[in-house]
Design an enzyme around this catalytic site. Structure first.
Site, short mmCIF file in Angstrom:
data_model
loop_
_atom_site.label_atom_id
_atom_site.label_comp_id
_atom_site.label_asym_id
_atom_site.label_seq_id
_atom_site.Cartn_x
_atom_site.Cartn_y
_atom_site.Cartn_z
N LYS A 118 3.74 -3.20 3.79
CA LYS A 118 2.96 -2.17 4.50
C LYS A 118 3.52 -1.78 5.86
O LYS A 118 3.28 -0.66 6.32
CB LYS A 118 1.51 -2.65 4.69
N ASP A 141 -6.99 1.70 4.23
CA ASP A 141 -7.71 0.42 4.19
C ASP A 141 -8.89 0.40 5.16
O ASP A 141 -10.01 0.08 4.78
CB ASP A 141 -6.76 -0.74 4.53
#
Ligand code: ATR
Length: 279
Positions: free
Chosen positions: A69, A105
């Site tokens: 990420k 997220d």
């Protein structure tokens, strides 16, 4: 699938546990979209080649999970401000050859919290436990909701102070010592566990004593394995409203679907597909 099928996927290491293909393929089917979503095991040494492959094969979208990420950001053409603030990208949109990085997220978590537990976070007092990777994006997304107070505690207190300091120019986060959590939680409307404490196989553990929360407060956990942690279960037994981590997973996928397709995500069937894949 035919020669018009638009391609999507998720890359990570490991990846075979991922529920994203089941969830997103169900979403495409429900929405009548000719898309296909697969999971790709990409190790750190081939990340750059994987992203080059996305460009070459003209994938419309990609999800990125652990451990890529942060590292993936250097291969992209642009990073959305929310992903910059989170310091990580979990969703890539291919806009005619330009790869744009987003982070769904944190905002996925907040949408889940609002849909499932607390419709308005404005004016609320919120305690966040944990200052790891997940915490950062969630703090940013929570701050966009104008809470009355955002407090942050971490076992290693220095990390909480550092993270609060990193956001100091944008909004205020009050670092709280781990030993002062009883008092902070007693006055909080929402307490959120972003630590790994309570995750299977250590499902008997809780990050704090759930009885510190006041009745009616929301006890929220990012963990979804188990679906309901001991922290959430015990807090509910004490009169709190519980909120588990599965919704964060569903809504981070919902935002990705919406960025890629421009259509509202069929959240109900996405949740159904994930739940069915557990049994
Ligand atoms: P993630 O990216 O999922 O947030 P991480 O970056 O490894 O994962 O962060 C894990 C978090 O869980 C950290 O806040 C960690 O606290 P430390 O910074 O003190 O390590 C927290 N954590 C892990 N085990 C813990 C425990 N037994 N008690 C309290 N906090 C714990």
């Amino acid at each position: 699938m035919d020669s018009y099928t638009v391609l999507y996927g998720v890359i990570g290491d490991p990846i075979r546990h991922s529920k994203s293909p089941v969830m997103l393929n169900r979403a495409f089917r429900e929405a009548g979209i000719n898309g296909a979503y697969a999971a790709f095991h990409v190790t750190p040494d081939t990340l750059g080649e994987a992203i080059a492959g996305i460009r070459a094969l003209d994938f419309r979208g990609l999800n990125v999970t652990i451990p890529h990420k942060i590292e993936v950001m250097k291969y992209l053409d642009d990073i959305h401000p929310g992903a910059k603030a989170a310091g990580a990208v979990n969703t890539i949109v291919n806009e005619g050859g330009r790869l744009i990085g987003y982070n769904t997220d944190g905002i996925g978590y907040v949408r889940s919290l609002k849909e499932e537990a607390e419709p308005s976070l404005a004016g609320r007092r919120i305690v966040v436990l944990g200052a790891g990777g997940a915490s950062r994006g969630i703090l940013w997304a929570l701050a966009q909701e104008n809470p009355a107070k955002l407090m942050l505690a971490n076992r290693t207190e220095e990390k909480a102070r550092e993270l609060a300091g990193a956001f100091a120019s944008e909004f205020e986060i009050e670092p709280v010592a781990w030993t002062d959590l009883r008092e902070a939680c007693g006055s909080a409307d929402v307490v959120i566990n972003t630590t790994s404490v309570g995750m299977s196989p250590n499902a008997d553990a809780t990050p704090i004593d759930p009885s510190w929360l006041k009745p009616g407060a929301v006890a929220s956990d990012l963990i979804y394995n188990p679906l309901k942690t001991k922290f959430v279960r015990d807090a509910e037994a004490g009169g709190c409203r519980g909120h588990g981590g599965l919704g964060m997973f569903i809504y981070q996928g919902a935002y990705a679907f919406e960025y890629w397709t421009g259509q509202a995500a069929p959240v109900g069937v996405m949740r159904e597909a994930v739940m069915a894949s557990f049994t």
